[in-house]
Write an enzyme that holds these catalytic residues in place. Structure first.
Site, PDB file in Angstrom:
ATOM      1  N   ASP A 102       0.708  -1.198   0.084  1.00 33.61           N
ATOM      2  CA  ASP A 102      -0.088   0.074  -0.009  1.00 33.61           C
ATOM      3  C   ASP A 102       0.773   1.431  -0.015  1.00 33.61           C
ATOM      4  O   ASP A 102       2.084   1.151   0.503  1.00 33.61           O
ATOM      5  CB  ASP A 102      -0.802   0.031   1.224  1.00 33.61           C
ATOM      6  N   LYS A 103       0.198   2.196  -0.474  1.00 30.02           N
ATOM      7  CA  LYS A 103       0.999   3.532  -0.432  1.00 30.02           C
ATOM      8  C   LYS A 103       1.886   4.029   0.886  1.00 30.02           C
ATOM      9  O   LYS A 103       2.859   4.455   0.779  1.00 30.02           O
ATOM     10  CB  LYS A 103      -0.001   4.701  -0.842  1.00 30.02           C
TER      11      LYS A 103
END
Length: 236
Positions: A102-103
């Site tokens: 995920d970011k």
């Protein structure tokens, strides 16, 4: 293989740039100047560009310590991707992240143009273990460990395989925990959803290992190292 493809694959330049190098007479194969970009060569031919040897390597493997705020993607119109963290000379054709973080998730991310290895590490039937460390809002305890170890069914019906949870720290006063968790799947936001299902929230998530690949303790965020072929054979 055509000489222009060979040089483009070795990141000497784009096809257009390679054609210009050939036009200027700067590309030699086995000591002879190349006349056309269509010239066929073998992987064991000696290729030089402006006098410097260009050794052929089909696959490349980079181990990145992913920072927050960067997408696990090859390109994006508006946001920074992990490919942008590579030096220009390391952006070989086909280089892509193996799986996704995920970011806001940090840690180990493998980048490669080896599609077969990508498949081997991600295929559900291979059960490649992934180890994460996380900061949790909530107090994880022995009951949480048992819940994760038995396999979970999330609220939307998603069934998860058993996960190994290890509690590193508990702070009951501030209702936080530090944990390590090992999973063998990679479902969407899996760890965040698992803790959400037991009334907790993941505040920070860092991947430490994937299969036999481990994040070097001295590798700083945003930095990467190229893995040797021997290291990759060990992973395989």
């Amino acid at each position: 293989m055509r000489i222009d493809k060979y040089l483009a694959n070795m990141n000497v330049g784009s096809r257009k740039e390679v054609h210009q190098l050939i036009k200027k007479g700067l590309v030699d194969v086995n000591g002879k100047t190349v006349k056309t970009p269509k010239e066929k060569i073998n992987e064991d031919d000696v290729v030089t560009v402006n006098g410097e040897k260009v050794a052929y390597q089909k696959y490349h493997y980079f181990l990145l310590n992913k920072p927050t705020g960067v997408l696990s993607a090859t390109e994006d119109r508006s946001q920074k991707t992990v490919i942008s963290l590579l030096k220009p000379e390391d952006r070989y054709q086909g280089i892509a992240p193996v799986g996704r973080l995920d970011k806001d998730t940090t840690g180990l991310l493998l980048l490669t143009n080896d599609g077969q290895l990508n498949h081997e590490l991600l295929a559900p039937n291979k059960h490649v273990a992934k180890v994460y460390r996380a900061q949790i809002a909530g107090v994880a305890d022995d009951e949480t460990v048992k819940t994760f170890a038995s396999g979970m069914t999330l609220g939307d019906g998603t069934k998860l395989k058993p996960a190994k949870l290890r509690i590193l720290k508990q702070d009951r006063e501030n209702a936080t925990s530090e944990i390590e968790i090992e999973i063998s799947e990679g479902k969407y936001h899996q760890i965040k959803r698992m803790f959400g299902a037991v009334g907790m929230k993941v505040m920070a998530l860092d991947r430490l290992a994937m299969g036999k690949l481990c994040l070097p303790a001295d590798l700083k965020r945003g930095k990467y190292v190229e893995l040797s072929l021997d290291e990759i054979e060990n992973v395989k």
